[in-house]
Design an enzyme around this catalytic site. Structure first.
Site, PDB file in Angstrom:
ATOM      1  N   PRO A 211     -61.790  43.485  44.955  1.00 52.44           N
ATOM      2  CA  PRO A 211     -61.262  43.852  43.640  1.00 52.44           C
ATOM      3  C   PRO A 211     -62.182  43.392  42.509  1.00 52.44           C
ATOM      4  O   PRO A 211     -63.209  42.756  42.732  1.00 52.44           O
ATOM      5  CB  PRO A 211     -59.943  43.105  43.607  1.00 52.44           C
ATOM      6  CG  PRO A 211     -60.261  41.823  44.335  1.00 52.44           C
ATOM      7  CD  PRO A 211     -61.234  42.204  45.421  1.00 52.44           C
ATOM      8  N   TRP A 212     -61.715  43.661  41.281  1.00 53.14           N
ATOM      9  CA  TRP A 212     -62.545  43.343  40.119  1.00 53.14           C
ATOM     10  C   TRP A 212     -62.219  42.011  39.463  1.00 53.14           C
ATOM     11  O   TRP A 212     -62.930  41.578  38.568  1.00 53.14           O
ATOM     12  CB  TRP A 212     -62.450  44.453  39.063  1.00 53.14           C
ATOM     13  CG  TRP A 212     -61.075  44.978  38.747  1.00 53.14           C
ATOM     14  CD1 TRP A 212     -60.569  46.185  39.123  1.00 53.14           C
ATOM     15  CD2 TRP A 212     -60.042  44.350  37.967  1.00 53.14           C
ATOM     16  NE1 TRP A 212     -59.291  46.348  38.640  1.00 53.14           N
ATOM     17  CE2 TRP A 212     -58.953  45.246  37.918  1.00 53.14           C
ATOM     18  CE3 TRP A 212     -59.943  43.137  37.300  1.00 53.14           C
ATOM     19  CZ2 TRP A 212     -57.762  44.946  37.240  1.00 53.14           C
ATOM     20  CZ3 TRP A 212     -58.767  42.829  36.630  1.00 53.14           C
ATOM     21  CH2 TRP A 212     -57.689  43.735  36.596  1.00 53.14           C
TER      22      TRP A 212
ATOM     23  N   LYS B 168     -67.271  47.598  50.109  1.00 52.92           N
ATOM     24  CA  LYS B 168     -67.292  48.324  48.836  1.00 52.92           C
ATOM     25  C   LYS B 168     -66.681  47.459  47.743  1.00 52.92           C
ATOM     26  O   LYS B 168     -65.502  47.111  47.797  1.00 52.92           O
ATOM     27  CB  LYS B 168     -66.499  49.633  48.912  1.00 52.92           C
ATOM     28  CG  LYS B 168     -66.709  50.503  47.664  1.00 52.92           C
ATOM     29  CD  LYS B 168     -65.656  51.588  47.517  1.00 52.92           C
ATOM     30  CE  LYS B 168     -64.410  51.084  46.833  1.00 52.92           C
ATOM     31  NZ  LYS B 168     -64.640  50.736  45.389  1.00 52.92           N
ATOM     32  N   PRO B 169     -67.490  47.071  46.733  1.00 49.11           N
ATOM     33  CA  PRO B 169     -66.912  46.329  45.611  1.00 49.11           C
ATOM     34  C   PRO B 169     -66.174  47.268  44.670  1.00 49.11           C
ATOM     35  O   PRO B 169     -66.295  48.501  44.764  1.00 49.11           O
ATOM     36  CB  PRO B 169     -68.147  45.736  44.931  1.00 49.11           C
ATOM     37  CG  PRO B 169     -69.251  46.708  45.230  1.00 49.11           C
ATOM     38  CD  PRO B 169     -68.931  47.278  46.592  1.00 49.11           C
ATOM     39  N   SER B 170     -65.430  46.696  43.749  1.00 45.80           N
ATOM     40  CA  SER B 170     -64.761  47.501  42.737  1.00 45.80           C
ATOM     41  C   SER B 170     -65.783  48.308  41.942  1.00 45.80           C
ATOM     42  O   SER B 170     -66.886  47.833  41.666  1.00 45.80           O
ATOM     43  CB  SER B 170     -63.969  46.605  41.791  1.00 45.80           C
ATOM     44  OG  SER B 170     -63.539  47.333  40.655  1.00 45.80           O
TER      45      SER B 170
ATOM     46  N   SER C  56     -54.190  46.440  45.019  1.00 47.32           N
ATOM     47  CA  SER C  56     -52.816  46.732  44.623  1.00 47.32           C
ATOM     48  C   SER C  56     -51.969  47.108  45.835  1.00 47.32           C
ATOM     49  O   SER C  56     -52.487  47.420  46.908  1.00 47.32           O
ATOM     50  CB  SER C  56     -52.807  47.900  43.628  1.00 47.32           C
ATOM     51  OG  SER C  56     -53.250  49.089  44.269  1.00 47.32           O
TER      52      SER C  56
ATOM     53  N   GLU D 156     -54.319  41.829  51.229  1.00 51.62           N
ATOM     54  CA  GLU D 156     -53.913  40.841  50.228  1.00 51.62           C
ATOM     55  C   GLU D 156     -53.662  41.628  48.955  1.00 51.62           C
ATOM     56  O   GLU D 156     -54.591  42.128  48.336  1.00 51.62           O
ATOM     57  CB  GLU D 156     -55.015  39.788  50.052  1.00 51.62           C
ATOM     58  CG  GLU D 156     -54.510  38.495  49.425  1.00 51.62           C
ATOM     59  CD  GLU D 156     -54.443  38.567  47.907  1.00 51.62           C
ATOM     60  OE1 GLU D 156     -53.362  38.968  47.393  1.00 51.62           O
ATOM     61  OE2 GLU D 156     -55.423  38.247  47.250  1.00 51.62           O
TER      62      GLU D 156
ATOM     63  N   CYS E  71     -53.929  36.924  41.442  1.00 50.77           N
ATOM     64  CA  CYS E  71     -52.712  37.246  42.180  1.00 50.77           C
ATOM     65  C   CYS E  71     -51.817  36.033  42.393  1.00 50.77           C
ATOM     66  O   CYS E  71     -50.634  36.187  42.700  1.00 50.77           O
ATOM     67  CB  CYS E  71     -53.052  37.902  43.514  1.00 50.77           C
ATOM     68  SG  CYS E  71     -54.248  36.991  44.493  1.00 50.77           S
TER      69      CYS E  71
ATOM     70  N   GLU F  58     -45.958  43.424  38.715  1.00 55.00           N
ATOM     71  CA  GLU F  58     -47.138  42.601  38.471  1.00 55.00           C
ATOM     72  C   GLU F  58     -47.828  43.067  37.193  1.00 55.00           C
ATOM     73  O   GLU F  58     -48.328  44.182  37.111  1.00 55.00           O
ATOM     74  CB  GLU F  58     -48.106  42.679  39.656  1.00 55.00           C
ATOM     75  CG  GLU F  58     -49.265  41.710  39.539  1.00 55.00           C
ATOM     76  CD  GLU F  58     -50.135  41.689  40.782  1.00 55.00           C
ATOM     77  OE1 GLU F  58     -50.642  40.613  41.127  1.00 55.00           O
ATOM     78  OE2 GLU F  58     -50.319  42.755  41.396  1.00 55.00           O
TER      79      GLU F  58
END
Length: 473
Positions: A151-152, A176-178, A228, A249, A283, A377
């Protein structure tokens, strides 16, 4: 800083993507475009998977001490490359540079050193004769190629949480990154040169469509994602189709249960730090204060004071930086602007400055359990407050959301602390603190926070498969 044209990292080399589509990478402090990223297509993903698959047999056969040596060298390279990593990530996230250096680079190097040790600590049943004339033993083996999506909110840290246990267990990786925060992962990839064999770690850039190509690809035996609930469902569905293992996660909505016997001022300061750290884009962030009615008003006042002393903006002494991107900023604004009439914004609730996605530290009182601000969230610097009268009511409020990642209870009473540690339905329960993590301890939740563990030896186990070997005498 010149505008960067980003490339994939496949087989130990940076290579241009075949996909024709591109994405702008935006600095959330200035809203300026700082890089152009490709949207990798199926041929790019095929190439990365082929490189990982070709590298797997040799990496699998590398001894645990050999994998340990590589991970220790990567930790050293991370520290040596700290300035480059910090600059790259700062352009993409706007996080304070000191935070990136201390909480992602330095802590990340420490976590890699933990996984280096864990590479040599495989566990299992002792071999023995469980049937007459036969000896059984258990082999713990790597899965093979694993696909990972990060995630970012903490781009470097989340990449390290993913690759550390996977490499320690002997797997090869396509990550793969964000699409909004790819640059520190590419610097990390460059640091692996000469440390990891070519093809052991590969990076493909792109958006959700590229992520779907990874999860649907026939090669990976496991797909791991931090993201998400929507993204997690998509990965789980895709994994089911291919009978892949998945590691999810997916976020949280952490309650903070406060009893009247604590120091209200000190607790309020600690809770607001846990709520607003990294702009609440965490998170495990403290998001829902559930405080005993006897001290509710006093504690809300203390939270407001602590929030108003928390600095954000593009300034040197900021505690936190901007929200990550325009879309997310709009979602946080909408969550607060759309509050029901009974809710009260005690402080904050507004944009900070005219440029960048900065949002003021926000305290919302008088909310009800079924309010969206309580149930959903927010992932921003927003903290809600509810009152309780009995322990059972506090637990009902705390557990009454779909997420179950992290929580905390604040009390000086040992019996109360132990009861809440038992009955809070979350993967982590902190007592008189909130948000610290240790490499040796597992991170992961229940319910719609997903399943699987990051950090600790449990995460290494998640990246292995179990084989029973039986031999006749």
């Amino acid at each position: 800083m010149p505008h960067e044209i980003l490339q994939n990292f496949i087989g130990g080399q940076f290579v241009a993507a075949h996909g024709e589509a591109t994405l702008d990478v935006v600095d959330p402090r200035t809203e300026a475009v700082v890089a152009t990223s490709p949207v990798s297509d199926g041929s790019d993903v095929d190439a990365a998977m082929a490189a990982a698959e070709a590298a797997f047999p040799a990496w699998k056969r590398t001894t645990p001490s050999g994998r340990q040596k590589a991970l220790l060298a990567l930790a050293d390279a991370l520290e040596a490359g700290s300035d480059r990593l910090v600059e790259a990530q700062h352009r993409n996230t706007g996080q304070p540079k000191a935070l990136i250096a201390s909480e992602e680079v330095a802590v990340g190097a420490d976590q890699l050193r933990f996984f280096a040790g864990a590479a040599r600590q495989a566990t299992g049943l002792a071999s023995g004769e469980f049937l007459e004339g036969l000896t059984s033993s258990v082999r713990r083996e790597p899965i093979g190629v694993v696909a990972q999506v990060t995630p970012w909110n903490y781009p470097l840290m989340m990449a390290l949480w993913k690759i550390g246990p996977a490499l320690a267990a002997g797997n090869t990786i396509v990550l793969k990154p964000s699409d909004t925060t790819p640059e520190s992962t590419l610097v990390l990839a460059e640091l692996t040169r000469g440390v990891l064999p070519d093809g052991v770690f590969n990076v493909v850039l792109g958006d959700a469509s590229t992520g779907a190509l990874l999860t649907e690809h026939p090669t990976p035996g496991l797909v791991a994602i931090t993201g998400s609930v929507r993204a997690g469902r998509a990965v789980a569905t895709s994994g089911a189709e291919g009978l892949k293992r998945v590691h999810l996660e997916l976020g949280g909505k952490a309650p903070v249960v406060v009893f009247p016997d604590v120091d209200l001022t000190a607790t309020a300061e600690a809770v607001t730090q846990a709520a607003f750290f990294n702009a609440g884009q965490d998170c495990t962030a403290a998001t829902r204060v559930i405080v005993h009615r006897d001290v509710h008003d006093a504690f809300v006042d203390a939270l407001v004071t602590a929030a108003e002393n928390t600095i954000t903006g593009d300034v040197e002494d900021a505690f936190y930086g901007p929200l990550n991107n325009a879309r997310h900023f709009a979602q946080v604004v909408a969550a607060v602007d759309g509050l029901p009439e009974h809710a009260t914004v005690r402080t904050g609730g507004f944009r900070v400055g005219d440029t960048g996605f900065f949002y003021a530290p926000t305290i919302v009182a008088d909310v009800r359990q079924d309010d969206p601000i309580v149930q959903d969230e927010t992932f921003g610097p927003v903290l809600t407050v509810q009152a309780f009268d009995t322990d059972d009511e506090a637990l009902e409020l705390a557990n009454g959301v779909r997420y179950a990642l992290a929580s905390s209870v604040w009390t000086t009473d040992h019996t109360t602390a132990e009861r809440f540690a038992r009955d809070l339905d979350f993967g982590c329960v902190w007592i008189n603190t909130h948000i610290p993590l240790a490499a040796e301890m597992p991170h992961g939740g229940f319910k719609q926070s997903g399943y699987g563990k990051d950090l600790s030896a449990y995460s290494v186990d998640d990246y292995t498969r179990i084989k029973h070997v039986m031999s006749a005498h």
